[in-house]
Design a protein around this motif. Structure first.
Motif, PDB file in Angstrom:
ATOM      1  N   ALA A   1      -6.354 -18.320   9.112  1.00 28.19           N
ATOM      2  CA  ALA A   1      -6.352 -19.545   9.905  1.00 28.19           C
ATOM      3  C   ALA A   1      -7.122 -19.293  11.190  1.00 28.19           C
TER       4      ALA A   1
ATOM      5  N   GLU B   1      -2.605 -23.056  15.433  1.00 34.88           N
ATOM      6  CA  GLU B   1      -3.645 -22.796  14.443  1.00 34.88           C
ATOM      7  C   GLU B   1      -4.677 -23.911  14.467  1.00 34.88           C
TER       8      GLU B   1
ATOM      9  N   SER C   1      -7.460 -24.066  12.101  1.00 32.74           N
ATOM     10  CA  SER C   1      -8.061 -24.432  10.816  1.00 32.74           C
ATOM     11  C   SER C   1      -7.541 -23.526   9.716  1.00 32.74           C
ATOM     12  N   PHE C   2      -7.839 -23.903   8.463  1.00 31.31           N
ATOM     13  CA  PHE C   2      -7.553 -23.089   7.278  1.00 31.31           C
ATOM     14  C   PHE C   2      -8.855 -22.450   6.839  1.00 31.31           C
ATOM     15  N   GLU C   3      -8.846 -21.119   6.608  1.00 29.97           N
ATOM     16  CA  GLU C   3     -10.071 -20.389   6.301  1.00 29.97           C
ATOM     17  C   GLU C   3      -9.912 -19.607   4.992  1.00 29.97           C
TER      18      GLU C   3
ATOM     19  N   THR D   1     -16.000 -17.902   5.054  1.00 26.79           N
ATOM     20  CA  THR D   1     -15.206 -19.013   4.554  1.00 26.79           C
ATOM     21  C   THR D   1     -16.019 -19.844   3.560  1.00 26.79           C
TER      22      THR D   1
ATOM     23  N   VAL E   1      -6.959 -15.556   2.648  1.00 22.91           N
ATOM     24  CA  VAL E   1      -6.794 -16.823   3.349  1.00 22.91           C
ATOM     25  C   VAL E   1      -6.332 -16.530   4.768  1.00 22.91           C
TER      26      VAL E   1
END
Length: 287
Positions: free
Chosen positions: A130, A224, A226-228, A111, A128
């Motif tokens: 999560a 979810e 996080s955003f990765e 990431t 992308v």
């Protein structure tokens, strides 16, 4: 799939990915040309992105992209048959390899973060994902809030570890975080009942569940964490190398190779999301 989403916009915008010869002075390209070899860091246990295959050779979604990047770098330096020295390591080890110059490039499921940008640069995005949780099927756990009083394993040194601790603090969830050396250890602890959940990137969690002793006994939470945004780590301040890496990624995204790569490694999960298709488009660089 991805191609159908991209082509109309790409053609209208007049995008093209045409190879060019890079200058090979000081920097990674110069070193690669002189050695006729490239050092590439990868993850040996991050199926389906980067892992050691049955024959010991690196394989996966990110590795297939990386092989296209290596070929472009070879063309740029005039050495089409570069020797590739694959170097396995954890995320912390891989980033350290790049930061210290031991590796010219890193290809896995890493990431991009502002903290990491202090030590390495990154390519354009390659995926992308999560963050999420793997739990035992049938356990009374449906969301992060249900993990109060529970034990959660997470791989040490990952963005998931940082974001898990932040999320637990923000949401006032009193859970115990157990840092483990690798994903295999975390899943083994989950199967043995010594932890109640394992946190990681969702698609990697799917790969881990498939490889588990009893896949049907594990479940992925919808919640979810996080955003990765994944990218390839590169040496800082080496714009010539970054240009060739991004040129190769553009060729893959615009030329349609990404469809075959996605289908091979991620096709069982369904079609690419609209977010991922747009990511491929926005990370293609016009000539």
């Amino acid at each position: 799939m991805v191609k159908n989403v991209l082509l109309a916009v790409i053609v209208a915008a007049g995008l093209a990915a045409v190879g060019a010869t890079a200058q090979t002075g000081p920097g990674a390209l110069g070193r690669i040309k002189a050695a006729k070899a490239i050092n590439v860091a990868y993850s040996p246990d991050s199926l389906p992105f980067s892992f050691a295959g049955a024959n010991g050779e690196p394989a996966g979604y990110s590795i297939d992209l990386c092989r296209r990047v290596i070929a472009q770098i070879g063309r740029a330096v005039g050495e089409p048959n570069l020797k590739v020295n694959w170097m396995a390591g954890s995320v912390a080890e891989r980033l350290q390899m790049v930061a210290t110059g031991r590796a010219d490039l890193e290809c896995a499921n890493t990431t991009q973060t502002q903290l990491r940008l202090a030590n390495v640069d990154f390519s354009n995005l390659i995926f992308v994902d999560a963050g999420g949780f793997l739990v035992k099927a049938g356990a009374p756990i449906n969301q992060l809030a249900d993990l109060g009083g529970k034990r959660i394993a997470v791989q040490r040194g990952t963005t998931t570890e940082t974001r898990l601790n932040d999320a637990l603090r923000r949401r006032l969830v009193n859970a115990t975080v157990v840092a483990v050396a690798d994903a295999g250890e975390g899943v083994a602890m989950l199967e043995a009942g010594s932890v109640d959940a394992y946190a990681g990137d969702k698609i990697k969690l799917v790969g881990l569940a498939v490889q588990a002793k009893a896949p049907a006994k594990l479940a992925l939470l919808a919640d979810e964490l996080s955003f990765e945004p994944y990218a390839m780590a590169l040496p800082r301040n080496d714009s010539a190398l970054r240009l060739e890496v991004n040129r190769a990624l553009t060729q893959v995204y615009v030329g349609g190779d990404i469809e075959a790569i996605y289908a091979q490694w991620l096709g069982k999960l369904g079609r690419p999301s609209a977010l991922l298709a747009v990511m491929y488009l926005l990370n293609s660089i016009p000539e």
